[in-house]
Design an enzyme around this catalytic site. Sequence first.
Site, mmCIF file in Angstrom:
data_model
loop_
_atom_site.group_PDB
_atom_site.id
_atom_site.type_symbol
_atom_site.label_atom_id
_atom_site.label_comp_id
_atom_site.label_asym_id
_atom_site.label_seq_id
_atom_site.Cartn_x
_atom_site.Cartn_y
_atom_site.Cartn_z
ATOM 1 N N HIS A 54 -77.555 38.835 -84.127
ATOM 2 C CA HIS A 54 -76.705 38.101 -83.187
ATOM 3 C C HIS A 54 -75.597 37.332 -83.920
ATOM 4 C CE1 HIS A 54 -76.799 35.340 -79.357
ATOM 5 N NE2 HIS A 54 -75.574 35.417 -79.860
ATOM 6 N N ARG A 58 -65.611 37.868 -83.742
ATOM 7 C CA ARG A 58 -64.303 37.565 -83.116
ATOM 8 C C ARG A 58 -63.244 38.647 -83.226
ATOM 9 N NH1 ARG A 58 -66.807 33.719 -80.478
ATOM 10 N NH2 ARG A 58 -67.120 31.764 -81.535
ATOM 11 N N ASP A 284 -76.679 33.465 -84.458
ATOM 12 C CA ASP A 284 -75.664 33.226 -83.423
ATOM 13 C C ASP A 284 -74.394 32.661 -84.059
ATOM 14 O OD1 ASP A 284 -74.423 33.138 -80.985
ATOM 15 O OD2 ASP A 284 -75.585 31.463 -80.182
ATOM 16 N N HIS A 288 -65.645 28.514 -84.822
ATOM 17 C CA HIS A 288 -64.422 27.994 -84.196
ATOM 18 C C HIS A 288 -63.698 27.178 -85.258
ATOM 19 C CE1 HIS A 288 -65.571 29.272 -80.177
ATOM 20 N NE2 HIS A 288 -66.770 28.757 -80.384
HETATM 21 O O1 DOR Z 1 -72.144 28.233 -78.187
HETATM 22 C C1 DOR Z 1 -71.912 29.431 -77.980
HETATM 23 N N1 DOR Z 1 -70.857 30.028 -78.546
HETATM 24 N N2 DOR Z 1 -72.709 30.121 -77.163
HETATM 25 C C2 DOR Z 1 -72.384 31.364 -76.749
HETATM 26 O O2 DOR Z 1 -73.121 31.926 -75.989
HETATM 27 C C3 DOR Z 1 -71.131 31.996 -77.190
HETATM 28 C C4 DOR Z 1 -70.702 31.445 -78.468
HETATM 29 C C5 DOR Z 1 -69.284 31.826 -78.865
HETATM 30 O O3 DOR Z 1 -68.948 33.011 -78.776
HETATM 31 O O4 DOR Z 1 -68.542 30.934 -79.307
HETATM 32 ZN ZN ZN Z 2 -74.096 34.198 -79.181
HETATM 33 ZN ZN ZN Z 3 -75.476 33.029 -76.229
#
Ligand code: DOR
Ligand code: ZN
Ligand code: ZN
Length: 416
Positions: A54, A58, A284, A288
């Site tokens: 996961h 980008r 995850d 940013h």
């Molecule tokens: O905090 C998050 N950022 N949760 C998500 O589900 C998407 C992710 C993102 O793509 O920035």
């Molecule tokens: Zn995610």
């Molecule tokens: Zn998510």
Amino acid sequence: MDVVEGRLFFQGRLQKACVGMEEGRIVSVRKALRGDEHYEFGDRLILPGAVDPHVHFRDPGLTGKEDFSSGSLSALHGGVTCVLDMPNTVPPVIDASALKEKREAVSGRSWIDYGLFAGIAPGTDVASLGKCVGYKIFMGSSTQSVLLREEKDLARGIDAVGKAGRPVSVHAEEDAMLLRREERSLRDHEECRPRQAELAAIERLKKYQDRARINVCHVSCLESLSSLKGSGMTFEVTPHHMLLDSSMDLRAWGKVNPPLRRKADREALFQSFCQGEVPMLATDHAPHAYEEKERGFGEAPSGLPGVETGFPMMLALVKKGFLSLDVLLRSACCTPARTFGLNKGEIAEGRDADMLVIDPREITVIKGREMHSKCGWTPFEGREALFPQAVFLRGKLVLKDGSTMAERKGREISYA
Ligand code: DOR
Ligand code: ZN
Ligand code: ZN
């Protein structure tokens, strides 16, 4: 045949041994082997490369935040030799042409192997999407997400995925239970996205658990954990939900969906992980820009980087005795590979020769500015980690002492 020699985790324990590699695969594991090229690592550890199921690289469309080149380099430095990339890129990967476009955009640019997810929107024709490692459903709004919230759409999507035979990873938060109001802190963010929303989404998914291979992403609280144990669904836990919580002074740099929760949740997740109850570790990784996070809590986007720090921090916790190596390797390497049908994640004959060299004496401290993600910051600043000294990808030495060695040769994985 080339040979890697060191202390390797094989048949449940660490032992000095040799791994023979030919044409990118492991062909032999023995006490002694002779090869054309012989890499001798003494008493350092030889581990399988991590498989991160996961990440958000980008690419295409949001490449100011990250792209496949920087994201995969960051992963490589963190001992991750395969990632599965999420479809909330621009345009969203919810039809065959966007998937094709993404495949072409990222081709030839990765340092490690990868698989691509396709997203399911209400109108997505799953059968026509073509080859992808799995599907993604967002039940709750998040950064750049396309939602699937109506019962009939969810049922249709899951049945189609069941027919396609690939797993579906779900961002499980009930959208109708999320509160839209001003947020100024991590505690506010947590209140606006209550744990009940996650639990309710998981309960709803349970009705479908026999109709497809459902994987619940980033489980954030202990109630969800209890609900998932013994269910027919796999799930992921992130390093940030196990190591960070909403009482910490992280401000928008800790803003993520689902949110960081209470200390008791964090500890329960980590304890459960240590007991081997968590199928998959997933970072995850959702970078940013620093400037976006600086805008003020309400405006800052949710998501934090982690693909470079997750596995190395967990290895440091192994070294400190909190966690067994066996449990970590199962959650970070073996189970992600098996769940998604990849020929990776284990040091065993026939598997891809993706391996890491770790020196347990070389604990380092994480510094955001030294990370390879474009975002240049980390919520884990100052934490201890064991980064790999060398990485082999399909039998080729690609990273050594902090420098990349060969041309980048990551490719899209094939799967059973
Ligand atoms: O905090 C998050 N950022 N949760 C998500 O589900 C998407 C992710 C993102 O793509 O920035
Ligand atoms: Zn995610
Ligand atoms: Zn998510």
